[in-house]
Motif scaffolding. Structure first.
Motif, PDB file in Angstrom:
ATOM      1  N   UNK A 188       0.862  -1.193   0.000  1.00 39.17           N
ATOM      2  CA  UNK A 188       0.000   0.000   0.000  1.00 39.17           C
ATOM      3  C   UNK A 188       0.894   1.238   0.000  1.00 39.17           C
ATOM      4  N   UNK A 189       0.756   2.108   0.997  1.00 40.35           N
ATOM      5  CA  UNK A 189       1.547   3.341   1.027  1.00 40.35           C
ATOM      6  C   UNK A 189       2.867   3.176   1.773  1.00 40.35           C
ATOM      7  N   UNK A 190       3.081   1.995   2.356  1.00 38.52           N
ATOM      8  CA  UNK A 190       4.296   1.765   3.138  1.00 38.52           C
ATOM      9  C   UNK A 190       5.419   1.261   2.247  1.00 38.52           C
ATOM     10  N   UNK A 191       6.584   1.846   2.419  1.00 40.61           N
ATOM     11  CA  UNK A 191       7.733   1.505   1.582  1.00 40.61           C
ATOM     12  C   UNK A 191       8.912   1.088   2.444  1.00 40.61           C
ATOM     13  N   UNK A 192       9.713   0.158   1.914  1.00 40.55           N
ATOM     14  CA  UNK A 192      10.916  -0.289   2.617  1.00 40.55           C
ATOM     15  C   UNK A 192      12.133  -0.077   1.719  1.00 40.55           C
ATOM     16  N   UNK A 193      13.178   0.523   2.283  1.00 40.71           N
ATOM     17  CA  UNK A 193      14.365   0.860   1.505  1.00 40.71           C
ATOM     18  C   UNK A 193      15.501  -0.125   1.758  1.00 40.71           C
ATOM     19  N   UNK A 194      16.487  -0.080   0.892  1.00 38.87           N
ATOM     20  CA  UNK A 194      17.673  -0.935   1.045  1.00 38.87           C
ATOM     21  C   UNK A 194      18.374  -0.686   2.379  1.00 38.87           C
ATOM     22  N   UNK A 195      18.586   0.565   2.824  1.00 44.03           N
ATOM     23  CA  UNK A 195      19.238   0.755   4.133  1.00 44.03           C
ATOM     24  C   UNK A 195      18.499   0.080   5.286  1.00 44.03           C
ATOM     25  N   UNK A 196      17.174   0.105   5.260  1.00 46.80           N
ATOM     26  CA  UNK A 196      16.427  -0.574   6.308  1.00 46.80           C
ATOM     27  C   UNK A 196      16.716  -2.069   6.303  1.00 46.80           C
ATOM     28  N   UNK A 197      16.695  -2.664   5.123  1.00 47.41           N
ATOM     29  CA  UNK A 197      17.000  -4.093   4.998  1.00 47.41           C
ATOM     30  C   UNK A 197      18.416  -4.368   5.493  1.00 47.41           C
ATOM     31  N   UNK A 198      19.353  -3.516   5.144  1.00 48.14           N
ATOM     32  CA  UNK A 198      20.746  -3.762   5.497  1.00 48.14           C
ATOM     33  C   UNK A 198      20.981  -3.669   7.000  1.00 48.14           C
ATOM     34  N   UNK A 199      20.235  -2.821   7.693  1.00 53.36           N
ATOM     35  CA  UNK A 199      20.365  -2.751   9.157  1.00 53.36           C
ATOM     36  C   UNK A 199      19.955  -4.083   9.778  1.00 53.36           C
ATOM     37  N   UNK A 200      18.784  -4.579   9.389  1.00 52.74           N
ATOM     38  CA  UNK A 200      18.320  -5.867   9.911  1.00 52.74           C
ATOM     39  C   UNK A 200      19.265  -6.990   9.499  1.00 52.74           C
ATOM     40  N   UNK A 201      19.630  -7.001   8.229  1.00 51.26           N
ATOM     41  CA  UNK A 201      20.437  -8.096   7.697  1.00 51.26           C
ATOM     42  C   UNK A 201      21.829  -8.117   8.331  1.00 51.26           C
ATOM     43  N   UNK A 202      22.454  -6.956   8.452  1.00 49.96           N
ATOM     44  CA  UNK A 202      23.810  -6.888   8.982  1.00 49.96           C
ATOM     45  C   UNK A 202      23.856  -7.235  10.463  1.00 49.96           C
TER      46      UNK A 202
END
Length: 364
Positions: free
Chosen positions: A55-69
């Protein structure tokens, strides 16, 4: 015999419980495979660093990288870097961890959309804690980590804010669950049993029932064992001679075992021995060791409350999430990878969040 599975834990553990569901939430496999109520938007206007949109919520690469790292470094603090070469069912651990991170972030985004529906927002005190936690975590990062993950302080604060909102809406949904469970409802007993199987395992590990003659012989053997037990034969000795289960002692509460087995067990007094009880596994002779285990009963109360919370929350969440439009930016997602750099060591993202919000949301 196998105990039925109970799920437990707070919102953080619920994230893992719904991981597979959240991955499906993001899988874009074509309109024909979508549920009728699900909206599919084939979006082409992604931003360059946008991984997915719900919907209107977006997820960026930096957000993924924080969780992933942070997840990667927690693994490597326990194991060594060779762990990433391991595979399970054709999937590497890196792929598995990536999918888990994707699922967790998807759920955070959905929870924030759900919070908007319920008009759940952070109070001023909570917003200040988000700011403090974000600043503290960002201050732990070195320049290599900041560059590798592509983050700044505002991104970290936004992530903590969304995580806090997700926790708050979870608490809002489960607020009416009564945490008081009686001893009788949660009572846990301990039994010892002897199993005479009425099945065998085939080459694939599947259970195959015995034929009628073999089953009759198994029953006659169970009768013999019961007779010996009733005549005063030491039950431990009978267990060692006859039990065909890999385990003889079980502690359990109501609703955790097959109905007939459980009913017979709960009707026994301490030291009493049951008649022959038949289940899908075979014939059982049950001896009650304890009709009440205080420690196990108290632990079971926690499990029962968490099970009720899970059921209430999942009903609300699944109904809401199932109708949301979503899209995965596949080319960007496929480029996401672990960072292999000795200067990238960060592991404190969730620990710092918990240090600020544990007393508020009970986050584990």
């Amino acid at each position: 015999m196998k105990k039925k599975t109970r799920w437990s834990g707070g919102f953080g553990k619920y994230l893992l419980w719904t991981a597979v569901m959240s991955v499906f939430l993001l899988c874009m496999t074509g309109c024909a495979q979508e549920a009728e109520e699900t909206k599919v938007i084939l979006t082409t206007g992604f931003k360059s660093d946008e991984v997915f949109r719900i919907e209107s919520a977006s997820c960026s690469v930096p957000e993924v990288m924080v969780y992933l790292t942070n997840t990667q470094n927690r693994y490597e603090s326990i194991y060594d870097t060779d762990i990433w070469k391991k595979t399970l069912d054709g999937m590497t651990l890196e792929e598995n961890v990536k999918n888990t991170v994707l699922a967790e972030l998807a759920q955070i985004k959905v929870m924030n959309l759900l919070a908007a529906e319920y008009e759940v927002t952070l109070q001023e005190k909570e917003t200040k804690l988000v700011q403090q936690a974000g600043k503290e975590y960002f201050s732990t990062l070195n320049e290599t980590e900041i560059t590798a993950m592509g983050v700044d302080e505002d991104i970290i604060i936004k992530m903590y804010e969304e995580y806090a909102v997700a926790n708050k809406v979870y608490q809002y949904i489960i607020k009416d669950i009564n945490p008081e469970i009686s001893d009788d409802e949660a009572r846990t007993i301990t039994i010892e049993h002897i199993l005479i199987k009425t099945h065998r395992l085939d080459s694939s590990g599947q259970r195959t029932p015995l034929d009628e003659e073999e089953k009759k012989e198994a029953y006659e053997k169970a009768v013999q064992v019961l007779t010996e037990a009733r005549n005063g034969e030491d039950f431990e000795s009978l267990v060692s001679r006859y039990n065909e289960d890999g385990k003889s002692i079980y502690s359990f509460g109501k609703g955790e075992m097959e109905a007939d087995f459980e009913r017979a067990a709960f009707n026994l007094g301490t030291g009493e021995i049951s008649d022959i009880v038949e289940t899908a596994y075979g014939y059982h002779i049950i001896k009650c060791i304890s009709t009440f285990n205080r420690e196990e009963t108290d632990a079971n109360k926690v499990k029962i409350v968490e099970q009720r919370r899970k059921e209430v929350f999942s009903q609300e969440y699944d109904a809401f999430a199932g109708s949301l439009a979503r899209n995965l930016n596949t080319p960007v997602w496929e480029e996401v990878a672990l960072i292999h750099d000795s200067d990238v060591k960060t592991t404190e993202f969730f620990k710092i969040y918990n240090s600020y919000f544990h007393d508020i949301f009970g986050q584990e």
